[in-house]
Structure formats: C-alpha cells, structure tokens
Write an enzyme that holds these catalytic residues in place. Sequence first.
Site, PDB file in Angstrom:
ATOM      1  NE  ARG A   1      -3.956   0.184   1.989  1.00 18.44           N
ATOM      2  CZ  ARG A   1      -4.231  -0.868   2.722  1.00 18.44           C
ATOM      3  NH1 ARG A   1      -3.519  -1.106   3.813  1.00 18.44           N
ATOM      4  NH2 ARG A   1      -5.181  -1.699   2.394  1.00 18.44           N
ATOM      5  CB  ALA A   2       4.080   2.116   1.615  1.00 18.63           C
TER       6      ALA A   2
END
Length: 684
Positions: free
Chosen positions: A290-291
């Site tokens: 997700r980062a």
Amino acid sequence: MRPASAPDTGRPERRARARYPFSAVVGMADLKLALLINAVSPGVGGVLVRGEKGTAKSTIVRALAGLLPPVPAVPGCRFSCDPDDPDPACPDGPHTPGEAGTRDARLVELPVGASEDRLTGSLDIERALTEGVKAFEPGLLAAAHRGVLYVDEVNLLHDHLVDLLLDAAAMGESYVEREGVSVRHAARFLLVGTMNPEEGELRPQLLDRFGLTVEVAATRDPAERAEVVRRRLRFEDDPDGFAAAFAADEADLARRIAAARRRLPGVELTDAALRQITAVCASFEVDGLRADLVTARAAIALAAWHGRDAVTADDVRTAARLALPHRRRRDPFDAPGLDRQKLDEVLEEHGDEPEPPDDPGPPGDGPDGPDGPDGGGGGLPDGSGQDAPVPPPAGPPPDETPQSGQSGGRGRSGESEPAPADAAYKPRLFTVPGLGEGAPGRRSKARSPYGRVSGARPGARGLHLTATLRAAAPHQRARGRTGSGLVVQPEDLREAVRDGREGNLVLFVVDASGSMAARKRMRAVKGAVLSLLLDAYQRRDKVGLITFRGRDADLALPPTSSVEAGARRLDALPTGGRTPLSAGLARAAEVLRVERLRDPARRPLLVVVTDGRATHGPDPSAAAGLLAGVASVVVDCESGPVRLGLAAALGARLGAEVVRLDRLAADALAGVVRDARGGARNVA
C-alpha cells in the site's frame, strides 16, 4: 446555500457563520500540501494529522471543504450518485440516465461517541412501526460519499466504529445487514483524522488506511505566533469581513485544484520515478504494497498540482516524506519518522535525472514569510520541519550498580543511571472480576452498547426491535388498532442488552529502589512493565505509573490513554535508595480515589511490581488495607535460591493474584503446564 459541511436534509437552516479561510492559516506548509494533494487526487487515501493541542488542526481541515469543486449528483438521491455513472445498487435507484444536478462538496464530521446506526444507517423505526414497511435511513457514510469524512480525535474512536470505517475504506462500499434490512451503497470518501498522540495511538490497521500523515506543532517564533493571534482575533470580531479579505486567495486555490484535477489523468509516472518509489519503500522496510501505491498516487498528484506532465524525483521525495513515516512503526512505542539523509541517498542511487530544488509548497508559503515551510508546524516540535531519526536508547548501566544508601551516578543519593528494558513479550491476560459497564475495550467482561446481544430490557437506547414488537403485540386490540401500523406506547420500548468487553484503568506501582538495581533485575522489570503496557494498548486501557524509592512515591505518569508516554517515563526511570513500599501503596490508593470520582464506570486493575521488601516507612499492611476491594496483581520480582516470600505475603493482604516475574509471559505459563503434564505421564 447550505454550508459544505452539512448534509442535505431538506430542512431550512440558519445562515452559517463564515468558515476560517484555508489560505489564512499561518504556516503548516506540510499539512496544507498534504490536504491539497488529496483534494487533487482523493485516491491518495486521506490525511492523518498528529500534533499537540491548540495547533489549528481542526480549523484547517474544516477550511478545506470550501476549496473543493461542486459535486455533480443525481437530484434527490440521498447517496450522491454520479449522474454519469450512477450506482446500479443505490437504495434510491434506479436512476434515469441524464438526471443531473450539483451540490456543494460536503465535509461530514464523525463524532467520537457516535453510534453504529449513526455511522452506517439503520432501519427507519418510525416508518416500520407506523406504516409496517422496511425503510432505510442513511448514515454518515452515505452523507460523506464523494466528499470528506472528518474524525476529530480519531485515536479515541471506539473499536466497533474503527472496524466499520476500515471495511468502508477498503471496499468503497457500506453494507448494512441487521434488523431485517439488507442494504449496500457506495461510500468512497476522503478520510481526514486529527489526533493528539499524548491521548493514545491508533490501531495499526486504521493507521495504514490513511494515505499521508503530518506532524504539526506550534511555531516557536514570537512573530509568527503574534500573526496567528492577530488573525484569529480579527476573524472572531468580523468573520464575514475576514473571509472576504482572503476571498481572492481562496478562489485562486480552488481554481488550481480544479485545474490539477483536469491535468491529473495526463501525468506520466515514468519508469525512473516508479523505480525510485519502489526502492524507497523497500529500503525503509514498510509492510505490504500500500505504501508504494500511495506514494505513487501522491507523486502524480504533486506533479499535477505544480503543472508538470511527468513525475520528478522531487515529487517522489515529497510524497515519500508524507506517505512513509507512519508505516514504519512496528509497535506503539516507536516514534514515526523518516531519515531524510537515507531518503536522499536512495533517490540518488536509483535516479537518472538531476535533483530539482525542494518543493516550494502551496501558494503564499514562501521561505521568508510567516507561512514559510518551517513556520507553524510542518515538522517536529524542534521547528526543524524534518522527521529526525529517533535517538538511540540509553546505553547499559555499569557493571556495578550502587547499593541502597550509596551515592549514585546522578540525582538523589543512591540513584543509578536508568537501565534499558529487556525485549517486550506477550504477557498473561489479567482481568477485573465481575461484570462492568465501563468504556468499550478488550479486557474485562462488561455490559456494553456494542457486542453480542444477550437480551432486552425496558428503555429506548439501542432499540431492540423484536422485543419491542413482542411487548406491544398483546395490547393492539385494547388500543384500538385499525390499520396496518402497530400502536406502540413508550412503555413497550425495549433496548438491547449486549455482552462485550471494557477497557480498564491499569495502574502500575513499580519498585525502583536500590534492591532492584543491586540484583540487576531492573532490565527484566522494565521489560515486564513494557510488555504489560503494550497489552494495555491493545486492550484499550488507560494506564498510570507510580514508582517508589528513597523516601517517597512519585506519580510518574498520571492516568492516560497514551501508553507511548508510559514507555518514555519507564525508559528514563532511575533506580536506587531505600524501599518505601507503604508510600507506593498509599499513593496508589489516592490516585484510584481521584480517578473513581472522574470516571466511576471505569474499573481499576492494580499491578504492583516488587520483591515485597519494605526498608523505609511504616509496615505496608495499613496501606494495603486502603486498597481493599481493588482487583490487583502482584508481580513477584524476588529471585535467587533463598526466597523470603514477602511479595506473596503482600499479595495475600491485597487479595491479589501473585505471579513470579519469570512466569509473567503467556508462553512461560504454557511451559509450566506442559512440564506438569509431562511429569504426570512419567509418574504414571
């Protein structure tokens, strides 16, 4: 015109007071930029604003709504369907193609104490009882669709609401399945939360749902502080006139946001920029992917905001600085931050283009003006504007620690340097007996507004529909019922009784005397308390810390929801001197008395960490009597082949469960059981 923060209820409203202008906020360049990135590209995932109280966190978030473009929506749709792409499952649908209208962008606020029904929506009880039909009443998630959902003090939000937010944020939809109602509707919103870390940290799952995070702190520059006060006083004296003075700046920002949104689909994420993004995320060892996605979306939005057609290394740097710090935390005791030097090194190693100058920030935030990048809380409280690396913990103490009565390394007589803590572990679960009614949590059994329904009782809070209908049904003929609706009287109303869990007040009373240091047990003691603090964080408890040594006891940490603050106090805890056990117990009794007045529903759990010795003050029996009836645990720190059993005797006086320090870990208890079973089999 209705204010952007209010849902369309169809009721007449009084004229709203002017909102404080976004462009009038002094400083806080990083926060402004993070909010503008999300305004340009809501897919970035929102902003978490962390900072001390009184730093205008709520003011600037509420001001954002005034900059957002109007939202095209199907007229009369309570779920804000897009006319060009209406939701086929919309409860107010199906919608005829071509229906079009616009409304102001909404900023919907979720109160910390909101109910589940208020958030997700519920059965329209009035229509169900009077008309005999199923009708759904939308909640805040429906109102926030295609807008901003703002949660002030998000770290204090109840767990059940956090779970609902996580589901909606992950799927972009809200599902309601209860009371015979099955409804699904779209719920895509920009999630913005503000919090004061001193009041407790967020669950890691919710923390990861925020795309960007910003640390804010009040500027220490007297001139900038004066400008903040001057503007605020002007606004309070004449809100409309103050807003009019910044109308041109607000209009310019709104135009830039609209232009950046139009430019966004054409911005190119080059292979070189994508390689830098993935390299940075890998180098900082963030969990999951997700980062990487958030950093890429933020970098694209930054390029669009600055009018560029392709993402640059500077966009990647700024995006990483906002997207990664909160994702590097491994437990609530880790401070968020990002090593700027390491970030630059990774970008340089994987970059193919020269580095452009630093991002100038939003309009009006020049480096020399009152709104400059370093003014008003773009970074850490030191005013540097950077997320400095966390300093290493204090080194180990010398081999010989001072005995009780000897002169210590610093401070009071007999005091030694703080010892580092052993590694934390999963401790045994300790609970308060009985059934409480305190704040929702995960420790002790309680009657709770949230949890498994176990029955019903008279009342109207959290209506139990089935029980209400059963109570009203026998009286319909006597009440003259003629139509399809049900005649219900106030005495028929029943509310659900739910069995759940509560959070407690866990008060630690820790022996920091010379006997602990002399036997080199303080490392293990600190590791044990750190483990119990982590357990308290996970179970949503309040914590307090009392230490006793020398001649008295100190309240090192007043009861708070911030276990991070407790860990800091513990890390700096020195040892030495005599053992005033009686003073420690008396101080605990006084703290619990005051907390009982402040929050009578929150039940306490006393954890005394000691070897039971008392070398100063009166016999602890009298002080132990002050704690009669308090659920207690005594962690016995006595070690060695000869054991005096003093901690066990203290536990008996307190009516407490006594646990040896080396048996505090959950796996240690399991080992004892396995050993006992193995011995029984061998005997057989």
